[in-house]
Structures are given as structure tokens and as C-alpha cells.
Design an enzyme around this catalytic site. Structure first.
Site, PDB file in Angstrom:
ATOM      1  N   ASP A   1      -7.997  -5.230  -0.359  1.00 22.89           N
ATOM      2  CA  ASP A   1      -8.453  -6.116  -1.439  1.00 22.89           C
ATOM      3  C   ASP A   1      -8.125  -7.579  -1.208  1.00 22.89           C
ATOM      4  O   ASP A   1      -8.534  -8.431  -1.993  1.00 22.89           O
ATOM      5  CB  ASP A   1      -7.818  -5.655  -2.763  1.00 22.89           C
ATOM      6  CG  ASP A   1      -8.362  -4.302  -3.190  1.00 22.89           C
ATOM      7  OD1 ASP A   1      -7.555  -3.408  -3.512  1.00 22.89           O
ATOM      8  OD2 ASP A   1      -9.589  -4.128  -3.135  1.00 22.89           O
TER       9      ASP A   1
ATOM     10  N   HIS B   1       0.853  -1.193   0.000  1.00 22.17           N
ATOM     11  CA  HIS B   1       0.000   0.000   0.000  1.00 22.17           C
ATOM     12  C   HIS B   1       0.883   1.235   0.000  1.00 22.17           C
ATOM     13  O   HIS B   1       1.926   1.261   0.627  1.00 22.17           O
ATOM     14  CB  HIS B   1      -0.905   0.018   1.248  1.00 22.17           C
ATOM     15  CG  HIS B   1      -2.071   0.939   1.075  1.00 22.17           C
ATOM     16  ND1 HIS B   1      -1.983   2.291   1.318  1.00 22.17           N
ATOM     17  CD2 HIS B   1      -3.321   0.701   0.653  1.00 22.17           C
ATOM     18  CE1 HIS B   1      -3.155   2.839   1.064  1.00 22.17           C
ATOM     19  NE2 HIS B   1      -3.987   1.913   0.659  1.00 22.17           N
TER      20      HIS B   1
HETATM   21  C1  SDX Z   1      -6.116  -0.067  -3.202  1.00 18.84           C
HETATM   22  O1  SDX Z   1      -4.235   4.390  -2.271  1.00 18.84           O
HETATM   23  C2  SDX Z   1      -5.213   3.818  -1.715  1.00 18.84           C
HETATM   24  O2  SDX Z   1      -5.684   4.166  -0.617  1.00 18.84           O
HETATM   25  C3  SDX Z   1      -5.836   2.671  -2.471  1.00 18.84           C
HETATM   26  C4  SDX Z   1      -6.888   1.858  -1.733  1.00 18.84           C
HETATM   27  C5  SDX Z   1      -8.158   2.640  -1.513  1.00 18.84           C
HETATM   28  O3  SDX Z   1      -8.897   2.320  -0.560  1.00 18.84           O
HETATM   29  O4  SDX Z   1      -8.472   3.529  -2.352  1.00 18.84           O
HETATM   30  O5  SDX Z   1      -6.378   1.448  -0.475  1.00 18.84           O
HETATM   31  C6  SDX Z   1      -7.294   0.603  -2.528  1.00 18.84           C
HETATM   32  O6  SDX Z   1      -5.864   0.236  -4.336  1.00 18.84           O
HETATM   33  C7  SDX Z   1      -5.267  -1.019  -2.415  1.00 18.84           C
HETATM   34  C8  SDX Z   1      -4.036  -1.532  -3.233  1.00 18.84           C
HETATM   35  C9  SDX Z   1      -4.516  -2.653  -4.179  1.00 18.84           C
HETATM   36  N1  SDX Z   1      -3.408  -3.010  -5.114  1.00 18.84           N
HETATM   37  C10 SDX Z   1      -2.794  -4.212  -5.001  1.00 18.84           C
HETATM   38  O7  SDX Z   1      -2.997  -5.034  -4.114  1.00 18.84           O
HETATM   39  C11 SDX Z   1      -1.799  -4.468  -6.133  1.00 18.84           C
HETATM   40  C12 SDX Z   1      -0.477  -4.975  -5.545  1.00 18.84           C
HETATM   41  N2  SDX Z   1       0.170  -3.872  -4.809  1.00 18.84           N
HETATM   42  C13 SDX Z   1       1.061  -3.020  -5.492  1.00 18.84           C
HETATM   43  O8  SDX Z   1       1.126  -2.986  -6.828  1.00 18.84           O
HETATM   44  C14 SDX Z   1       1.595  -1.835  -4.696  1.00 18.84           C
HETATM   45  O9  SDX Z   1       1.878  -2.271  -3.422  1.00 18.84           O
HETATM   46  C15 SDX Z   1       0.713  -0.594  -4.638  1.00 18.84           C
HETATM   47  C16 SDX Z   1       0.280  -0.185  -6.004  1.00 18.84           C
HETATM   48  C17 SDX Z   1      -0.469  -0.843  -3.782  1.00 18.84           C
HETATM   49  C18 SDX Z   1       1.532   0.517  -4.015  1.00 18.84           C
HETATM   50  O10 SDX Z   1       2.576   0.796  -4.884  1.00 18.84           O
HETATM   51  P1  SDX Z   1       3.697   1.906  -4.541  1.00 18.84           P
HETATM   52  O11 SDX Z   1       3.353   2.624  -3.281  1.00 18.84           O
HETATM   53  O12 SDX Z   1       3.927   2.689  -5.783  1.00 18.84           O
HETATM   54  O13 SDX Z   1       4.953   1.049  -4.166  1.00 18.84           O
HETATM   55  P2  SDX Z   1       6.022   0.488  -5.209  1.00 18.84           P
HETATM   56  O14 SDX Z   1       5.308  -0.106  -6.400  1.00 18.84           O
HETATM   57  O15 SDX Z   1       7.050   1.538  -5.435  1.00 18.84           O
HETATM   58  O16 SDX Z   1       6.652  -0.730  -4.369  1.00 18.84           O
HETATM   59  C19 SDX Z   1       7.702  -0.505  -3.424  1.00 18.84           C
HETATM   60  C20 SDX Z   1       8.544  -1.788  -3.426  1.00 18.84           C
HETATM   61  C21 SDX Z   1       8.986  -2.182  -4.824  1.00 18.84           C
HETATM   62  O17 SDX Z   1      10.138  -2.961  -4.674  1.00 18.84           O
HETATM   63  P3  SDX Z   1      11.602  -2.218  -4.929  1.00 18.84           P
HETATM   64  O18 SDX Z   1      11.554  -1.657  -6.332  1.00 18.84           O
HETATM   65  O19 SDX Z   1      11.704  -1.145  -3.835  1.00 18.84           O
HETATM   66  O20 SDX Z   1      12.634  -3.321  -4.732  1.00 18.84           O
HETATM   67  O21 SDX Z   1       7.726  -2.885  -2.965  1.00 18.84           O
HETATM   68  C22 SDX Z   1       7.553  -3.822  -4.027  1.00 18.84           C
HETATM   69  C23 SDX Z   1       7.904  -3.112  -5.302  1.00 18.84           C
HETATM   70  O22 SDX Z   1       8.396  -4.033  -6.294  1.00 18.84           O
HETATM   71  N3  SDX Z   1       6.135  -4.221  -4.004  1.00 18.84           N
HETATM   72  C24 SDX Z   1       5.685  -5.454  -4.189  1.00 18.84           C
HETATM   73  C25 SDX Z   1       4.300  -5.389  -4.013  1.00 18.84           C
HETATM   74  N4  SDX Z   1       3.945  -4.127  -3.752  1.00 18.84           N
HETATM   75  C26 SDX Z   1       5.099  -3.405  -3.736  1.00 18.84           C
HETATM   76  N5  SDX Z   1       6.352  -6.615  -4.485  1.00 18.84           N
HETATM   77  C27 SDX Z   1       5.558  -7.714  -4.610  1.00 18.84           C
HETATM   78  N6  SDX Z   1       4.214  -7.727  -4.461  1.00 18.84           N
HETATM   79  C28 SDX Z   1       3.553  -6.578  -4.151  1.00 18.84           C
HETATM   80  N7  SDX Z   1       2.223  -6.572  -4.025  1.00 18.84           N
END
Ligand code: SDX
Length: 392
Positions: free
Chosen positions: A328, A271
């Protein structure tokens, strides 16, 4: 930074507005609507009360809530021509695409929802969409199932009527089931607002040009559809199903999620704001156990989800990046137990988020916020002169 512009992709460190609606503390995993803890509201309030609280700032008294519901019910009929629009979609159409189209199309049948400058005009547009949106939600599901596009029963409560419209069918009338009503009511409350997330920011920036409320909401629905946002609840179930088909091999999926060369992410994890447990995920996880046992549903997917959560919480990659289950991760397990098809999961998220989008749009308009228009750092070509095609 070029002295004037500070680059902040994804607005990770940008405050787009001041707001008094929802408070998040990502470190402590706190979520409050207008100062009320989500844990209390999920237990003690119902969805329409929470919608009123988010939009107008106070919990309604009995008269206010009754008037609000009556005003909404007075607009719970959708123009018959909308059925022709739904009929034009192929059965394979994703319900989120249908829903965003219909929400925008409603403008054509409710022109008064476009130029809303006074509180009165805003209120009128708000109760119209709160009345019509559940019908659109139910009709997208009925379209998918080849069921006639019918209404429910306005004498029922808001959430009861949504369930009736979604599930009643010619060969058997829908019998109210308290477990389902309470489960959906709680889920909708937990999804109702979440400050400046992607889809809410989309609603705000669209509305900031003074485009109408319905089209601003339609833009929000489109943004919510993405698998990185609300679309994750569908992607979680598809991921859990794949793991089940794979014999429950969570290790393989954990490895994929950590492999930089593999675009696969553990859906329902991570998140932008929560660097601790998403308080909604905690509540939904408990509710999933309760609802499945109340419904007498045995779903191996729930055990796979719990196993995956346990593994991720002990995995250094996830611990280092503070990745926890988000809203989710467990919600789809409840929707499925309720008989809602997986491609409808994000539509249910939109139904929950509707009052939050409305509240944020209304605050933006009442505060006369400026039109949203960020800048950029230009990295393209410097000045060059045109060359005629013969010379290219
Ligand atoms: C919702 O914003 C909100 O409030 C949204 C929400 C709402 O109520 O409106 O809460 C609803 O959208 C919840 C999120 C649902 N999405 C998912 O479950 C999809 C999987 N999660 C991600 O794609 C990610 O965690 C996000 C999109 C939720 C957040 O992305 P960020 O903040 O841009 O973080 P990032 O992509 O820069 O990740 C940081 C690190 C990265 O690794 P490094 O490059 O630092 O080595 O964490 C890793 C990412 O690769 N990472 C994950 C991961 N999420 C982040 N690695 C594996 N699996 C994951 N799910």
C-alpha cells in the site's frame, strides 16, 4: 491453552486451511500465484490471464482465455434498478461502503449466484461477478463525480474498459492511454491474491456457511476497507499529504509512529507475514517512477515517500520490528497520477483482489471445507442467579 483450546489472537500462528493457490515466504519476500513468480506475471501476463490462473490453476491457452472473456462480457450489464440504489446514497458516501452494499445487492438480481453446489453453477456465478464488478467500481467513482452511470465499450480489453467506464465524461470521450492501461493492469495483478489475509479469510469464513458468492465477496470488501488492511493505501496518501503540509517534516511522523502513547502508525509499513521487503512494493516503487515520468507528472509526494522509506529502513525501531514498505505504500501515488481520487484507492485494491477472493472461495467450496467456527477461552463470570429488578 486450557488443554483443548490454544488461544491465538489475530490467528498469528494458525493455519486456517490448506491451499494450492498462493505461496508467500515472509522471510525471503517471495510471492507466487499457482507457482508463478509475481515478478514474471507482473511483466508478462495480463490481469484476466492471472484471474484465470488463480481461479482455475493453470495459465489459459488462447481459446480458454477468449471463452473466459466472452463469458464475462456476456454478463457485463448490471440491472437498471441498481442505479436507484446508487442514487439513494449521499454523495459523501465512501465508495467502499457503496461497493460492498452493491455487491451484496447484486444477489437480488442474480438469485442463481446463491445456491452454487456444482462447478457449473460456480462458474456461472464467477463470470457474472467478474462481468458486473468493474461496472460497480466505475459507477461508484462516477457517482462521486456526479457523472451519469454509463457503460464503456465491450470491444475493449477488460482493463481498458474499466478505465473507459471510470473516466469517460459527456464533454470528452476517454482516449485510451497505453501507459495508464499497463499501469493499472500491473497494479491489479500485484493485488490479485495474497493467501489468507484478513479480507480473504473473511470471504472464506462467510462462504463456509454456504452463503452465496456475492455476499461472501461483500463481506471481504468490508474487511478490506479497514485502514490496517486495504484501507491503508488511502491512509498512506493522507499521511504523505499531511507531511507535505507540515513542510515535509518526516522526523515528526517517525517519532509519532514510535510513540506507544500515540495511536498513529506509519501507514504502508509493516506486514504480518513479510519480515523483509514486500515484493509487490518493490515492483510498484519502480512502476511509480516510470508511470509518473511517462505521464510527465511531477509529484513531490513521491519524493516524500522515498525519504520516509529511507529514514524508516535506517531506524532501529523499524529495523528491530522488521517493518518494511508494503503493497500500500507506493500504489496510491500511481493511482493519483492516473487521476483516480484518493477515496477510490481501496476500491481499486478490491478490483485487483476480486479474482483471488473468488479463487479462495471456490477452493474452499470444492474442498467441502467445514463451516468456520473458532472457539475461545472464557474469562467471564461464573454461574450466578437472576435478581429481580426491584433488588438491583
Ligand atoms: C495489507 O495480510 C496481508 O497479506 C495483507 C495485504 C494483502 O495483500 O492482503 O498484504 C494488504 O493489508 C498490507 C498492510 C497494510 N496496513 C498498513 O500499512 C497499516 C500499518 N501497518 C500495521 O498496522 C501493521 O504493520 C499490520 C497491521 C500490517 C501488521 O500488524 P501485526 O502483524 O499485527 O503486527 P503488530 O501490530 O503486532 O506490530 C508489531 C510491532 C508493534 O510494536 P511492539 O508492540 O512490538 O513494540 O510493530 C509495530 C507495532 O506497534 N508496528 C508499527 C507498524 N506496524 C507495526 N509501528 C509503527 N508503524 C507501523 N506501520
Amino acid at each position: 491453552t486450557n488443554g483443548v483450546i490454544t488461544l491465538d489472537p489475530g490467528y498469528k500462528n494458525t493455519g486456517s486451511c490448506q491451499s494450492a493457490i498462493t505461496f508467500l515466504d515472509g522471510e525471503k519476500g517471495i510471492l507466487r500465484y499457482r507457482g508463478y513468480a509475481i515478478e514474471e506475471l507482473a511483466e508478462k501476463a495480463d490481469f484476466l490471464e492471472v484471474a484465470y490462473l488463480l481461479i482455475f490453476g493453470e495459465l489459459p491457452n488462447k481459446e480458454q482465455l477468449e471463452k473466459f472473456h466472452a463469458d464475462i462480457k456476456s454478463h457485463s450489464v448490471v440491472d437498471d434498478d441498481v442505479k436507484k440504489i446508487i442514487d439513494a446514497f449521499p454523495k459523501s458516501a465512501h465508495p467502499m461502503g457503496v461497493l460492498s452494499s452493491l455487491t451484496s445487492a447484486l444477489t437480488a438480481f442474480n438469485p442463481s449466484s446463491v445456491n452454487v453446489d456444482s462447478e457449473e453453477e460456480m462458474y456461472n456465478a464467477i463470470v457474472r461477478i467478474l462481468g458486473k464488478f468493474p461496472v460497480l467500481v466505475a459507477w461508484t467513482m462516477r457517482k462521486k463525480r456526479g457523472l451519469p452511470l454509463e457503460y464503456g465499450d465491450d470491444n475493449l480489453g477488460y482493463v481498458e474498459n474499466v478505465l473507459k467506464m471510470m473516466f469517460k465524461s459527456p464533454n470528452h470521450d476517454y482516449v485510451q492511454n497505453e501507459v495508464l492501461v499497463n499501469a493499472l493492469d500491473k497494479l491489479l495483478i500485484l493485488h490479485a491474491d495474497h493467501e489468507q489475509n484478513c479480507s480473504t479469510s473473511t470471504v472464506r469464513i462467510t462462504g463456509s456457511s454456504h452463503a452465496g458468492l456475492f455476499v461472501s465477496l461483500s463481506a471481504g470488501i468490508s474487511a478490506l476497507w479497514g485502514p490496517l488492511h486495504g484501507g491503508a493505501n488511502q491512509a498512506v496518501l493522507e499521511m504523505l499529504e499531511a507531511i507535505k503540509e507540515d513542510g515535509g517534516d518526516t522526523k515528526k511522523y517517525m517519532a509519532k509512529a514510535k510513540d506507544k502513547n500515540d495511536p498513529f502508525r506509519l501507514m504502508g509499513f509493516g506486514h504480518r507475514v513479510y519480515k523483509n521487503f514486500d515484493p509487490r512494493a518493490k515492483i510498484i516503487k519502480v512502476a511509480a517512477d516510470e508511470v509518473l515520468s511517462d505521464l510527465g507528472v511531477e509529484d513531490p509526494i513521491l519524493d516524500i515517500a522515498k525519504g520516509l522509506e529511507k529514514e524508516a529502513l535506517e531506524d532501529q525501531y523499524f529495523v528491530d520490528r522488521k517493518l518494511y514498505p508494503n503493497v500500500d505504500f507506493y500504489s496510491g501515488i500511481i493511482y493519483r497520477a492516473m487521476g483516480i481520487p484518493v477515496e477510490m484507492f481501496t476500491v481499486m485494491f478490491a478490483l485487483g483482489r476480486l479474482p483471488g477472493w473468488i479463487a479462495q472461495w471456490r477452493e474452499m467450496r470444492l474442498r467441502k471445507e467445514p463451516i468456520g467456527r473458532p472457539r475461545q477461552l472464557y474469562t467471564g463470570e461464573t454461574l450466578r442467579s437472576f435478581t429481580p429488578i426491584e433488588k438491583r
